[in-house]
Enzyme design. Structure first.
Site: not given
Length: 691
Positions: A129, A217, A247
């Site tokens: 992101h 990540h 998440h």
């Protein structure tokens, strides 16, 4: 087995671990707008109260690639409040920081900066992101790093080879090798692992005495054949992997039986998707490391808004619902209201023991109405809970699973491809593009570009707002194909040209590595193009007050069209018209960088030579011109200009060669590309605190 306890502070690292904070998510929402900022402050407060040595973040600190001023300001405010102070930092760095932070103008850890007073260092990799983008390949973390509030590491810009050099930390007799790898497109990284293009460097001296901690990540769960990173790809000398991007909170370390290392998945600290994985209790971790032993302590977050989700299948209740009953819709609505009320009661009981928790919960009721049932009005239903839940507009989701039937004649409807995805699944733009062209009719199939390249360009356009990405990719591929056909001396017959283009396209599809380079080169050109536009607009704005009569005037000797393409604005017309006074400047590859003041002033308007006829030339036109003009001066000049513009080293991110990495490393932190060590000699002990 000896125990890691807090009394051995001289030799024990205390590290606060968190991932996927997503600052700025729904910041304009009147109810949930401040959730991310409140929870971020709670995380920093836990770090200060527990007197940790440093904070380790696993990516996606920001939700957007270009966060708003409010989001950046709130982040800076929190970091300054909690991370600055007089408390001394108890550990030292042994590795060459110029290697660890090679992308920064200040290549050293922030707490060693004599101009800063840092008491709580923060180390972070970037996520998908908040990854670097733009002409200078910058991200929001680079802003924080430049301000001295955060240490951004684990950045790699090479698409050919990745050497992960660790940050070597020492506290007393405990030594940690901290590895980091920021987010990279999963399919590309998967391929690089398969081709053995990813290397984790190890200290040469006493390599078995280091506790190896790796932060990554990427997709951990499988989303496609190569759209994830299997744990087996990682080296087995690693002791603990902190896995970001996923998440769902699975922070208790789980041992991989094959590689023998442990994996901790902290999960996000905010609910960003209404899926079952997000309903798990949110935690951060307090990691204790002494020698080769570790202990992970879970810390529950108290300021996270509670989230309750439930599924109901109407066909499973034949005693309550009959699709032939004319009043069945009212019965279904009443049943759903009972379910929502029950979830609200549970949320209220949970909040009673935690006054810091936000008052309004997030509620999600997923209704499978397969079996002949019809959905009721979600909007009307949500009106009843406007003041009781945080997400009234999407409190109900109707879905049903349909059986796929084979059809001989398929009428492609792109709207169906982007219809509601399965809950919790990530719908990627490049997958949509690939799916669209694979199922499209022959007349709309790609004949020059590949689905993969076009998907990457569309992804850049959508996610990174690179407006010239698709245009530059098309131009790049057109130029390359024209050069290929000219080298093959193909006859100017349409059938032969089509056949050669098809073969050339198929060869590029097979060579995925070469295709990655092409897409990257086109993206660099798009970023450079955008930067030039910005400079030209800025330069032309200064000319407005001096000479307004020059608008739209060009020198005929330039060969420029009087009408410029839309989106370039009036500024480019003025700049090009002004530069036309000197025809020799057009062929120069000088970009106005590193020149004298006079040179920079004169070259500020000559960034990118343009030849409109060549730019819009089709493949057939190129062949016709080549048959009549054997010199090919105009085409060669155009091609060379393009190459000169793209070969400017200042337009590409700096990638240190692997040899340079090895030369910079000192004796105490020398690294070597060594294989994985035997697990029998590692002696890693682990204690889990489930409380």
């Amino acid at each position: 087995m000896s125990t890691v306890n807090s009394q051995d502070d001289e030799d024990t690292f205390k590290i606060l671990v968190a991932t996927d904070i997503h600052l700025g998510y729904l910041e304009k929402d009147p109810v949930r707008g401040n959730d991310t900022f409140v929870t971020f402050n709670e995380i920093l407060d836990h770090a200060r109260k527990n007197e940790v040595d440093f904070i380790l973040l696993g990516g996606d600190l920001f939700h957007d690639n270009k966060p708003s001023r409010k989001t950046v300001h709130s982040c800076l405010e929190s970091l300054r409040k909690y991370c600055m102070g007089d408390r001394p930092v108890q550990f030292e760095i042994l590795s060459d920081q110029a290697v660890n932070f090679h992308h920064s103008k200040f290549p050293w850890v922030n707490y060693q900066d004599e101009n800063l007073n840092i008491s709580l260092p923060v180390f972070s990799i970037h996520g998908n992101h908040d990854d670097p983008t733009g002409a200078d390949a910058l991200c929001a973390l680079d802003v924080l790093s430049c301000a001295g509030l955060l240490n951004h590491f684990g950045r790699s810009t090479s698409v050919e080879k990745i050497d992960i050099s660790p940050i070597l930390l020492r506290k007393g007799r405990t030594k940690i090798a901290l590895y980091g790898l920021g987010a990279i497109p999963d399919e590309r990284l998967y391929r690089m692992f398969v081709n053995k293009q990813v290397t984790m460097l190890r200290p040469k001296e006493d390599e078995d005495s280091w506790f190896n901690l790796f932060v990554i990540h990427q997709n951990r769960s499988k989303h496609g054949a190569t759209n994830y990173i299997p744990e087996q790809f990682l080296d087995d000398f690693i002791d603990l992997v902190v896995w970001g991007h996923e998440h769902e909170c699975k922070i208790a370390p789980f041992q991989n039986e094959q590689q023998r290392f442990y994996v901790s998945q902290p999960g996000s600290s905010v609910v960003t998707s209404l899926s079952p994985g997000e309903a798990m209790k949110k935690h951060i971790g307090l990691l204790h490391v002494k020698g080769k032993k570790m202990k992970m302590e879970k810390i529950a977050l108290e300021t996270v808004r509670t989230f309750h989700i439930e599924d109901i299948v109407l066909a499973d209740h034949p005693d309550l619902f009959n699709p032939d009953n004319p009043n069945v819709t009212q019965a279904i609505q009443a049943f759903c209201m009972e379910k929502v009320e029950l979830m609200l009661d549970n949320a209220e009981r949970e909040r009673l023991g935690n006054p810091r928790q936000p008052e309004k919960p997030i509620i999600r009721l997923r209704v499978n109405y397969a079996g002949g049932f019809e959905p009721f009005s979600v909007h009307r239903f949500s009106q009843k809970y406007m003041h009781r839940v945080a997400n009234p507009k999407d409190i109900i989701q109707f879905f049903r699973h349909r059986e796929q039937k084979e059809k001989k004649d398929i009428d492609l409807n792109f709207g169906k491809l982007v219809s509601r995805p399965a809950e919790g699944m990530t719908l990627r733009v490049e997958d949509l593009v690939k799916q669209y062209f694979q199922t499209a009719e022959k007349k709309v199939q790609l004949s020059l570009l590949t689905e993969r390249g076009m998907g990457e360009a569309v992804q850049e356009f959508v996610d990174k707002e690179e407006k010239d990405a698709i245009e530059e990719l098309v131009k790049f591929q057109l130029e390359k194909t024209q050069r290929f056909l000219k080298e093959r001396r193909t006859d100017a017959e349409e059938e032969k040209i089509d056949e050669e283009v098809r073969k050339f396209r198929e060869s590029r599809k097979k060579n995925t590595e070469e295709e990655d380079k092409e897409v990257r080169e086109a993206m660099i050109r798009a970023r450079a193009h955008r930067s030039e536009d910005e400079v030209l607009v800025a330069a032309s704005s200064d000319e407005d007050s001096m000479d307004t009569e020059m608008i739209g005037i060009g020198n005929p000797s330039d060969g420029l069209s009087s009408t410029l393409s839309r989106g370039r604005g009036r500024a480019r017309g003025r700049a090009r018209g002004a530069r036309g006074q000197n025809s020799t400047a057009r062929g120069s590859s000088r970009r106005g960088r590193g020149t004298t003041s006079q040179e920079s002033a004169s070259s500020s308007r000559s960034y990118k030579p343009v030849s409109v006829p060549a730019k819009n030339m089709s493949i057939m036109d190129a062949f016709r011109s080549s048959k009549t003009d054997h010199s090919l001066n105009s085409f060669q000049s155009y091609s060379e200009d393009i190459i000169d513009v793209d070969s400017d080293p200042e337009d590409t991110s700096f990638v240190p060669p692997s040899s340079k990495v090895n030369q910079r490393l000192p004796t105490t932190s020398s690294l070597s590309k060594r294989g994985s060590q035997s697990q029998a000699s590692r002696g890693v002990d682990f204690e889990s605190d489930e409380g």
